[in-house]
Write a protein that holds these residues in place. Sequence first.
Motif, PDB file in Angstrom:
ATOM      1  N   TYR A 135      38.126  34.422  48.467  1.00 38.09           N
ATOM      2  CA  TYR A 135      37.139  35.282  48.487  1.00 38.09           C
ATOM      3  C   TYR A 135      37.213  37.315  48.463  1.00 38.09           C
ATOM      4  CZ  TYR A 135      32.329  38.521  48.586  1.00 38.09           C
ATOM      5  OH  TYR A 135      31.930  39.162  48.891  1.00 38.09           O
ATOM      6  N   GLY A 136      37.570  36.940  50.110  1.00 40.09           N
ATOM      7  CA  GLY A 136      38.554  38.232  50.550  1.00 40.09           C
ATOM      8  C   GLY A 136      39.538  38.494  49.718  1.00 40.09           C
ATOM      9  N   THR A 137      40.516  37.576  48.692  1.00 46.59           N
ATOM     10  CA  THR A 137      41.699  38.654  48.641  1.00 46.59           C
ATOM     11  C   THR A 137      41.569  38.139  46.868  1.00 46.59           C
ATOM     12  OG1 THR A 137      42.034  35.526  48.447  1.00 46.59           O
ATOM     13  CG2 THR A 137      43.017  37.507  50.372  1.00 46.59           C
ATOM     14  N   GLN A 138      40.584  37.978  46.584  1.00 47.34           N
ATOM     15  CA  GLN A 138      40.704  37.701  45.029  1.00 47.34           C
ATOM     16  C   GLN A 138      40.381  38.978  44.007  1.00 47.34           C
ATOM     17  OE1 GLN A 138      37.328  38.278  43.450  1.00 47.34           O
ATOM     18  NE2 GLN A 138      36.395  39.237  45.116  1.00 47.34           N
ATOM     19  N   ASP A 139      39.374  40.292  44.449  1.00 49.48           N
ATOM     20  CA  ASP A 139      39.948  41.597  44.246  1.00 49.48           C
ATOM     21  C   ASP A 139      41.302  41.911  44.398  1.00 49.48           C
ATOM     22  OD1 ASP A 139      39.759  42.084  47.201  1.00 49.48           O
ATOM     23  OD2 ASP A 139      38.185  43.046  47.240  1.00 49.48           O
ATOM     24  N   ASN A 140      42.286  41.325  45.911  1.00 49.60           N
ATOM     25  CA  ASN A 140      43.194  42.096  45.357  1.00 49.60           C
ATOM     26  C   ASN A 140      44.150  41.471  44.137  1.00 49.60           C
ATOM     27  OD1 ASN A 140      42.293  42.396  48.569  1.00 49.60           O
ATOM     28  ND2 ASN A 140      44.264  43.874  48.275  1.00 49.60           N
ATOM     29  N   VAL A 141      44.413  40.454  44.038  1.00 50.41           N
ATOM     30  CA  VAL A 141      44.664  39.479  43.316  1.00 50.41           C
ATOM     31  C   VAL A 141      44.695  39.507  41.895  1.00 50.41           C
ATOM     32  CG1 VAL A 141      45.330  37.383  42.298  1.00 50.41           C
ATOM     33  CG2 VAL A 141      45.500  37.384  44.645  1.00 50.41           C
ATOM     34  N   PHE A 142      43.090  39.785  41.242  1.00 46.28           N
ATOM     35  CA  PHE A 142      42.988  40.334  40.120  1.00 46.28           C
ATOM     36  C   PHE A 142      42.780  42.080  39.698  1.00 46.28           C
ATOM     37  CE2 PHE A 142      41.290  35.716  41.015  1.00 46.28           C
ATOM     38  CZ  PHE A 142      42.074  35.257  39.884  1.00 46.28           C
ATOM     39  N   HIS A 143      42.886  42.380  40.469  1.00 43.99           N
ATOM     40  CA  HIS A 143      42.163  43.877  40.755  1.00 43.99           C
ATOM     41  C   HIS A 143      43.577  45.225  41.555  1.00 43.99           C
ATOM     42  CE1 HIS A 143      38.660  42.525  39.839  1.00 43.99           C
ATOM     43  NE2 HIS A 143      38.309  43.353  38.975  1.00 43.99           N
ATOM     44  N   TRP A 144      44.567  45.883  39.768  1.00 45.55           N
ATOM     45  CA  TRP A 144      45.333  45.904  40.411  1.00 45.55           C
ATOM     46  C   TRP A 144      45.430  47.261  41.505  1.00 45.55           C
ATOM     47  CZ3 TRP A 144      50.155  45.802  41.678  1.00 45.55           C
ATOM     48  CH2 TRP A 144      51.485  46.587  41.468  1.00 45.55           C
ATOM     49  N   GLU A 145      43.485  47.989  41.399  1.00 46.70           N
ATOM     50  CA  GLU A 145      43.299  49.262  41.767  1.00 46.70           C
ATOM     51  C   GLU A 145      43.311  48.569  43.716  1.00 46.70           C
ATOM     52  OE1 GLU A 145      41.551  48.496  39.459  1.00 46.70           O
ATOM     53  OE2 GLU A 145      42.442  49.220  38.054  1.00 46.70           O
ATOM     54  N   ARG A 146      42.742  47.258  43.704  1.00 46.57           N
ATOM     55  CA  ARG A 146      42.285  47.009  45.202  1.00 46.57           C
ATOM     56  C   ARG A 146      44.008  46.470  45.828  1.00 46.57           C
ATOM     57  NH1 ARG A 146      37.340  46.807  47.038  1.00 46.57           N
ATOM     58  NH2 ARG A 146      38.941  45.993  48.998  1.00 46.57           N
ATOM     59  N   MET A 147      44.632  46.117  45.165  1.00 46.82           N
ATOM     60  CA  MET A 147      46.370  45.773  45.738  1.00 46.82           C
ATOM     61  C   MET A 147      46.784  47.086  45.923  1.00 46.82           C
ATOM     62  SD  MET A 147      47.895  43.634  46.122  1.00 46.82           S
ATOM     63  CE  MET A 147      48.371  41.975  45.170  1.00 46.82           C
ATOM     64  N   ILE A 148      45.917  48.320  45.424  1.00 49.55           N
ATOM     65  CA  ILE A 148      46.638  49.796  45.901  1.00 49.55           C
ATOM     66  C   ILE A 148      45.993  50.465  46.838  1.00 49.55           C
ATOM     67  CG2 ILE A 148      47.188  51.752  45.408  1.00 49.55           C
ATOM     68  CD1 ILE A 148      49.631  50.112  44.210  1.00 49.55           C
ATOM     69  N   GLU A 149      45.454  50.020  47.181  1.00 51.43           N
ATOM     70  CA  GLU A 149      44.371  50.079  48.416  1.00 51.43           C
ATOM     71  C   GLU A 149      45.026  49.202  49.752  1.00 51.43           C
ATOM     72  OE1 GLU A 149      40.211  49.519  47.959  1.00 51.43           O
ATOM     73  OE2 GLU A 149      39.993  51.340  45.951  1.00 51.43           O
ATOM     74  N   PHE A 150      45.239  47.934  48.949  1.00 50.13           N
ATOM     75  CA  PHE A 150      45.520  47.271  50.389  1.00 50.13           C
ATOM     76  C   PHE A 150      46.647  47.673  50.096  1.00 50.13           C
ATOM     77  CE2 PHE A 150      47.017  42.753  51.519  1.00 50.13           C
ATOM     78  CZ  PHE A 150      46.111  42.816  52.688  1.00 50.13           C
ATOM     79  N   ARG A 151      47.311  48.519  49.991  1.00 47.82           N
ATOM     80  CA  ARG A 151      49.228  48.819  49.949  1.00 47.82           C
ATOM     81  C   ARG A 151      49.289  49.819  51.035  1.00 47.82           C
ATOM     82  NH1 ARG A 151      51.489  52.186  45.306  1.00 47.82           N
ATOM     83  NH2 ARG A 151      49.787  52.781  46.398  1.00 47.82           N
ATOM     84  N   ASP A 152      48.035  50.679  50.572  1.00 50.17           N
ATOM     85  CA  ASP A 152      48.117  52.254  51.696  1.00 50.17           C
ATOM     86  C   ASP A 152      47.607  51.903  53.214  1.00 50.17           C
ATOM     87  OD1 ASP A 152      49.016  53.353  49.015  1.00 50.17           O
ATOM     88  OD2 ASP A 152      46.735  53.711  48.467  1.00 50.17           O
ATOM     89  N   PHE A 153      46.630  50.989  52.948  1.00 50.85           N
ATOM     90  CA  PHE A 153      46.356  50.117  54.115  1.00 50.85           C
ATOM     91  C   PHE A 153      47.532  50.111  55.428  1.00 50.85           C
ATOM     92  CE2 PHE A 153      44.853  46.312  56.505  1.00 50.85           C
ATOM     93  CZ  PHE A 153      43.876  46.709  57.973  1.00 50.85           C
TER      94      PHE A 153
END
Length: 145
Positions: free
Chosen positions: A32-50
């Motif tokens: 649940y905590g990572t599916q948004d990063n895996v399936f949505h590029w925008e969320r992966m970019i937010e994680f990258r920035d973090f």
Amino acid sequence: MLREMVRPIPLDRYSALGAPILRLFLAFVLIYGTQDNVFHWERMIEFRDFLARNGFPYPLLSAHVSAYAQFVCGILLALGLFTRVAALVMCVNFLVALGMVHVGLPFEANIAPLAMFFGSVFFLLHGAGSYSLDAWAAARRGAGR
């Protein structure tokens, strides 16, 4: 009389359910905590920035490695498949998170990653338990001898 009222409840027969219940909870949190990063590029970019703000080298690569490791290990834990390997990967992942991000934060901010770390330590040492694909595979290997 009081002794009869406070009699221990015999739960030993259900002890084999403890590991799969904990395994499924940890798996749910990881997936649940990572599916948004895996399936949505925008969320992966937010994680990258973090990660970049917290001093991680190669933040986009670090984001992919962490998010996909948690997602895949969550699936493996849910199935009870390669449980000790998945738990080891999660121990490393959460030790890095605790060391790079959570040092100096109040204890309350560390509860979730600490719980994930110690849950992973449990499965690294204990294994998946009897209700798992690991146990099924071990039984098949034993029956094939």
